[in-house]
Design a protein around this motif. Sequence first.
Motif, PDB file in Angstrom:
ATOM      1  N   ASN A 193       1.442  -3.568   1.649  1.00  0.00           N
ATOM      2  CA  ASN A 193       0.195  -4.015   1.022  1.00  0.00           C
ATOM      3  C   ASN A 193      -0.881  -2.943   1.137  1.00  0.00           C
ATOM      4  O   ASN A 193      -1.589  -2.648   0.172  1.00  0.00           O
ATOM      5  CB  ASN A 193      -0.315  -5.309   1.660  1.00  0.00           C
ATOM      6  N   THR A 194      -1.014  -2.365   2.324  1.00  0.00           N
ATOM      7  CA  THR A 194      -2.031  -1.333   2.523  1.00  0.00           C
ATOM      8  C   THR A 194      -1.756  -0.130   1.635  1.00  0.00           C
ATOM      9  O   THR A 194      -2.670   0.430   1.030  1.00  0.00           O
ATOM     10  CB  THR A 194      -2.109  -0.937   4.006  1.00  0.00           C
ATOM     11  N   GLY A 195      -0.497   0.262   1.496  1.00  0.00           N
ATOM     12  CA  GLY A 195      -0.146   1.369   0.612  1.00  0.00           C
ATOM     13  C   GLY A 195      -0.509   1.074  -0.832  1.00  0.00           C
ATOM     14  O   GLY A 195      -1.064   1.925  -1.537  1.00  0.00           O
ATOM     15  N   ALA A 196      -0.221  -0.141  -1.282  1.00  0.00           N
ATOM     16  CA  ALA A 196      -0.562  -0.524  -2.657  1.00  0.00           C
ATOM     17  C   ALA A 196      -2.078  -0.529  -2.854  1.00  0.00           C
ATOM     18  O   ALA A 196      -2.577  -0.123  -3.913  1.00  0.00           O
ATOM     19  CB  ALA A 196       0.023  -1.897  -2.982  1.00  0.00           C
ATOM     20  N   ILE A 197      -2.830  -0.955  -1.854  1.00  0.00           N
ATOM     21  CA  ILE A 197      -4.294  -0.986  -1.939  1.00  0.00           C
ATOM     22  C   ILE A 197      -4.854   0.432  -1.940  1.00  0.00           C
ATOM     23  O   ILE A 197      -5.803   0.735  -2.671  1.00  0.00           O
ATOM     24  CB  ILE A 197      -4.876  -1.846  -0.814  1.00  0.00           C
ATOM     25  N   LEU A 198      -4.279   1.322  -1.156  1.00  0.00           N
ATOM     26  CA  LEU A 198      -4.699   2.726  -1.183  1.00  0.00           C
ATOM     27  C   LEU A 198      -4.437   3.341  -2.557  1.00  0.00           C
ATOM     28  O   LEU A 198      -5.254   4.109  -3.078  1.00  0.00           O
ATOM     29  CB  LEU A 198      -3.998   3.523  -0.084  1.00  0.00           C
ATOM     30  N   ARG A 199      -3.327   2.996  -3.161  1.00  0.00           N
ATOM     31  CA  ARG A 199      -3.021   3.474  -4.515  1.00  0.00           C
ATOM     32  C   ARG A 199      -4.048   2.932  -5.502  1.00  0.00           C
ATOM     33  O   ARG A 199      -4.562   3.663  -6.347  1.00  0.00           O
ATOM     34  CB  ARG A 199      -1.615   3.045  -4.904  1.00  0.00           C
ATOM     35  N   LEU A 200      -4.369   1.644  -5.407  1.00  0.00           N
ATOM     36  CA  LEU A 200      -5.389   1.041  -6.265  1.00  0.00           C
ATOM     37  C   LEU A 200      -6.721   1.763  -6.101  1.00  0.00           C
ATOM     38  O   LEU A 200      -7.382   2.119  -7.077  1.00  0.00           O
ATOM     39  CB  LEU A 200      -5.554  -0.449  -5.920  1.00  0.00           C
ATOM     40  N   GLY A 201      -7.109   2.003  -4.853  1.00  0.00           N
ATOM     41  CA  GLY A 201      -8.366   2.699  -4.586  1.00  0.00           C
ATOM     42  C   GLY A 201      -8.382   4.090  -5.193  1.00  0.00           C
ATOM     43  O   GLY A 201      -9.379   4.511  -5.787  1.00  0.00           O
ATOM     44  N   ALA A 202      -7.272   4.816  -5.068  1.00  0.00           N
ATOM     45  CA  ALA A 202      -7.192   6.161  -5.640  1.00  0.00           C
ATOM     46  C   ALA A 202      -7.335   6.110  -7.155  1.00  0.00           C
ATOM     47  O   ALA A 202      -8.060   6.913  -7.749  1.00  0.00           O
ATOM     48  CB  ALA A 202      -5.871   6.826  -5.251  1.00  0.00           C
ATOM     49  N   CYS A 203      -6.687   5.150  -7.789  1.00  0.00           N
ATOM     50  CA  CYS A 203      -6.735   5.053  -9.247  1.00  0.00           C
ATOM     51  C   CYS A 203      -8.106   4.622  -9.760  1.00  0.00           C
ATOM     52  O   CYS A 203      -8.544   5.087 -10.811  1.00  0.00           O
ATOM     53  CB  CYS A 203      -5.668   4.080  -9.746  1.00  0.00           C
ATOM     54  N   LEU A 204      -8.787   3.747  -9.030  1.00  0.00           N
ATOM     55  CA  LEU A 204     -10.088   3.237  -9.471  1.00  0.00           C
ATOM     56  C   LEU A 204     -11.260   4.026  -8.901  1.00  0.00           C
ATOM     57  O   LEU A 204     -12.404   3.744  -9.240  1.00  0.00           O
ATOM     58  CB  LEU A 204     -10.241   1.754  -9.095  1.00  0.00           C
ATOM     59  N   GLY A 205     -10.988   4.988  -8.018  1.00  0.00           N
ATOM     60  CA  GLY A 205     -12.072   5.755  -7.409  1.00  0.00           C
ATOM     61  C   GLY A 205     -12.856   4.942  -6.394  1.00  0.00           C
ATOM     62  O   GLY A 205     -14.062   5.115  -6.250  1.00  0.00           O
ATOM     63  N   ILE A 206     -12.170   4.062  -5.670  1.00  0.00           N
ATOM     64  CA  ILE A 206     -12.791   3.202  -4.659  1.00  0.00           C
ATOM     65  C   ILE A 206     -12.312   3.649  -3.280  1.00  0.00           C
ATOM     66  O   ILE A 206     -11.110   3.773  -3.046  1.00  0.00           O
ATOM     67  CB  ILE A 206     -12.403   1.723  -4.874  1.00  0.00           C
ATOM     68  N   ALA A 207     -13.258   3.864  -2.371  1.00  0.00           N
ATOM     69  CA  ALA A 207     -12.901   4.230  -0.994  1.00  0.00           C
ATOM     70  C   ALA A 207     -12.377   3.008  -0.250  1.00  0.00           C
ATOM     71  O   ALA A 207     -12.806   1.874  -0.496  1.00  0.00           O
ATOM     72  CB  ALA A 207     -14.109   4.814  -0.281  1.00  0.00           C
ATOM     73  N   ILE A 208     -11.462   3.251   0.677  1.00  0.00           N
ATOM     74  CA  ILE A 208     -10.847   2.195   1.467  1.00  0.00           C
ATOM     75  C   ILE A 208     -11.174   2.425   2.935  1.00  0.00           C
ATOM     76  O   ILE A 208     -11.000   3.534   3.454  1.00  0.00           O
ATOM     77  CB  ILE A 208      -9.305   2.187   1.307  1.00  0.00           C
ATOM     78  N   ASP A 209     -11.635   1.363   3.597  1.00  0.00           N
ATOM     79  CA  ASP A 209     -11.876   1.390   5.038  1.00  0.00           C
ATOM     80  C   ASP A 209     -10.824   0.516   5.708  1.00  0.00           C
ATOM     81  O   ASP A 209     -10.660  -0.647   5.325  1.00  0.00           O
ATOM     82  CB  ASP A 209     -13.271   0.825   5.359  1.00  0.00           C
ATOM     83  N   VAL A 210     -10.097   1.067   6.662  1.00  0.00           N
ATOM     84  CA  VAL A 210      -9.129   0.295   7.433  1.00  0.00           C
ATOM     85  C   VAL A 210      -9.714   0.114   8.826  1.00  0.00           C
ATOM     86  O   VAL A 210      -9.983   1.092   9.529  1.00  0.00           O
ATOM     87  CB  VAL A 210      -7.746   0.975   7.483  1.00  0.00           C
ATOM     88  N   ILE A 211      -9.910  -1.150   9.187  1.00  0.00           N
ATOM     89  CA  ILE A 211     -10.490  -1.503  10.479  1.00  0.00           C
ATOM     90  C   ILE A 211      -9.342  -1.845  11.421  1.00  0.00           C
ATOM     91  O   ILE A 211      -8.593  -2.790  11.180  1.00  0.00           O
ATOM     92  CB  ILE A 211     -11.445  -2.705  10.336  1.00  0.00           C
ATOM     93  N   GLY A 212      -9.187  -1.061  12.466  1.00  0.00           N
ATOM     94  CA  GLY A 212      -8.072  -1.217  13.388  1.00  0.00           C
ATOM     95  C   GLY A 212      -8.293  -2.312  14.408  1.00  0.00           C
ATOM     96  O   GLY A 212      -9.375  -2.866  14.506  1.00  0.00           O
ATOM     97  N   PRO A 213      -7.249  -2.570  15.143  1.00  0.00           N
ATOM     98  CA  PRO A 213      -5.934  -1.930  15.033  1.00  0.00           C
ATOM     99  C   PRO A 213      -5.106  -2.532  13.898  1.00  0.00           C
ATOM    100  O   PRO A 213      -5.159  -3.731  13.657  1.00  0.00           O
ATOM    101  CB  PRO A 213      -5.289  -2.216  16.383  1.00  0.00           C
ATOM    102  N   ALA A 214      -4.360  -1.682  13.210  1.00  0.00           N
ATOM    103  CA  ALA A 214      -3.446  -2.149  12.174  1.00  0.00           C
ATOM    104  C   ALA A 214      -2.162  -2.629  12.845  1.00  0.00           C
ATOM    105  O   ALA A 214      -1.837  -2.210  13.959  1.00  0.00           O
ATOM    106  CB  ALA A 214      -3.145  -1.025  11.187  1.00  0.00           C
ATOM    107  N   GLY A 215      -1.434  -3.480  12.150  1.00  0.00           N
ATOM    108  CA  GLY A 215      -0.187  -4.015  12.685  1.00  0.00           C
ATOM    109  C   GLY A 215       1.004  -3.116  12.428  1.00  0.00           C
ATOM    110  O   GLY A 215       2.147  -3.547  12.559  1.00  0.00           O
ATOM    111  N   PHE A 216       0.761  -1.863  12.080  1.00  0.00           N
ATOM    112  CA  PHE A 216       1.815  -0.900  11.786  1.00  0.00           C
ATOM    113  C   PHE A 216       1.256   0.492  12.020  1.00  0.00           C
ATOM    114  O   PHE A 216       0.042   0.688  12.087  1.00  0.00           O
ATOM    115  CB  PHE A 216       2.303  -1.043  10.329  1.00  0.00           C
ATOM    116  N   ASP A 217       2.136   1.453  12.112  1.00  0.00           N
ATOM    117  CA  ASP A 217       1.745   2.860  12.243  1.00  0.00           C
ATOM    118  C   ASP A 217       1.286   3.338  10.868  1.00  0.00           C
ATOM    119  O   ASP A 217       2.003   3.159   9.883  1.00  0.00           O
ATOM    120  CB  ASP A 217       2.948   3.667  12.730  1.00  0.00           C
ATOM    121  N   MET A 218       0.109   3.916  10.789  1.00  0.00           N
ATOM    122  CA  MET A 218      -0.427   4.349   9.498  1.00  0.00           C
ATOM    123  C   MET A 218       0.415   5.446   8.851  1.00  0.00           C
ATOM    124  O   MET A 218       0.224   5.767   7.694  1.00  0.00           O
ATOM    125  CB  MET A 218      -1.879   4.812   9.635  1.00  0.00           C
TER     126      MET A 218
END
Length: 160
Positions: free
Chosen positions: A17-42
Amino acid sequence: MKDGIRIALYQPDIAGNTGAILRLGACLGIAIDVIGPAGFDMSDRTLKRAGMDYLEMAALIRHDDWEAFEAWRGAEGRRLLLFSTKAALPYTRFDYRPGDILLFGRESAGVSDHVHAAADERLLIPMPGGGRSLNLAMSVAMAAGEAVRQVNPPSAAFSS
């Protein structure tokens, strides 16, 4: 005037999900903030597979925890909009502004009460079909699409 809309993920659980959201952000020019801790290794390969080669294009900021994110947000003076199944105001009836942060909780547990309380507004994605929740990446795409539509409407050249 603040720069564009941002998407914040609170302690995300699922790398895909996070990867898909990062892709969406890249395509739309939207920055993404990930607030840790994440449940996986980034650096998880599932994250890379979902984000594909867009991860290098994504504007990603990692915050170690909620307190670090809130300190950053306070210094920036940005409005925090929490998307929640506990909200009453539909996301399509809200007036977005440049600089807004669209916050989404963990896939497994949403957000803590103190995070809920910190939001400037709580928004709902209505589900008249009766489901209890949508996939996180799908919810982010719907909300980001509406916010971008309002804040950066298409130019007359692209209007029909």
